[in-house]
Motif scaffolding. Structure first.
Motif, PDB file in Angstrom:
ATOM      1  N   GLU A   3       0.818  -1.211   0.000  1.00 53.63           N
ATOM      2  CA  GLU A   3       0.000   0.000   0.000  1.00 53.63           C
ATOM      3  C   GLU A   3       0.858   1.270   0.000  1.00 53.63           C
ATOM      4  N   VAL A   4       1.848   1.309   0.916  1.00 56.82           N
ATOM      5  CA  VAL A   4       2.647   2.528   1.088  1.00 56.82           C
ATOM      6  C   VAL A   4       4.128   2.182   1.166  1.00 56.82           C
ATOM      7  N   ALA A  84       1.342   4.091  -2.982  1.00 55.30           N
ATOM      8  CA  ALA A  84       1.589   5.462  -2.527  1.00 55.30           C
ATOM      9  C   ALA A  84       3.010   5.567  -1.973  1.00 55.30           C
ATOM     10  N   TYR A 139      -2.840   8.373   7.911  1.00 53.58           N
ATOM     11  CA  TYR A 139      -3.177   8.390   6.497  1.00 53.58           C
ATOM     12  C   TYR A 139      -4.248   7.353   6.233  1.00 53.58           C
ATOM     13  N   LEU A 141      -5.913   5.216   3.384  1.00 52.44           N
ATOM     14  CA  LEU A 141      -5.671   4.763   2.016  1.00 52.44           C
ATOM     15  C   LEU A 141      -6.950   4.121   1.498  1.00 52.44           C
TER      16      LEU A 141
END
Length: 142
Positions: A3-4, A84, A139, A141
């Motif tokens: 994801e990140v 991201a 954050y 997402l």
């Protein structure tokens, strides 16, 4: 693809912020593409694309996810390592003490979590300036 991906140095931030590299990352999205695909899509020479792909791959921003033989030439298919990219706050202020917590919340539980989080934030909204303060970032997402 995770994801990140946390960018842990100014060098990494500079690498992804180069205009051509940023366009490459954005164009890759979630569908693997070859250097030729990117060259055609961005209107940039294949040699320039190869140069930037090499830098992105060497720095762990993109990865080869597949290879294929096209007209007798082995083609590499690339994807970003994450959906991201977020800079680590530590690289902008060396005086910060970083503690990183990563966890996932099921979508159905998010509203309840957000309500409890807001209550927690409110209960700590009067920092004791004598002992310093902490900054917390969250954050979401999609």
């Amino acid at each position: 693809m995770k994801e990140v991906h946390i960018l842990d140095s100014l060098e990494e931030v500079n690498i992804v912020s180069d205009p051509t590299r940023l366009k490459i990352i954005m164009k890759l999205g979630t569908k693997p593409k070859t250097a030729q695909d990117l060259s055609d899509a961005l209107g940039v020479s294949r040699s320039k694309i190869h140069y930037h792909l090499k830098i992105l791959e060497q720095n762990g921003i993109i990865e080869v996810v597949d290879t294929g033989l096209i007209n007798g030439i082995t083609q590499k298919y690339f994807l970003p390592v994450a959906k991201a990219f977020i800079p680590n706050s530590e690289i902008f202020n060396k005086n910060l003490e970083e503690k990183q917590f990563t966890f996932k919340i099921p979508s159905k539980s998010y509203d309840s979590f957000e309500k409890k989080l807001n209550e927690l934030i409110k209960s700590y909204s009067e920092p004791d300036e004598a002992s310093g303060t902490y900054q917390v970032q969250i954050y979401k997402l999609s």
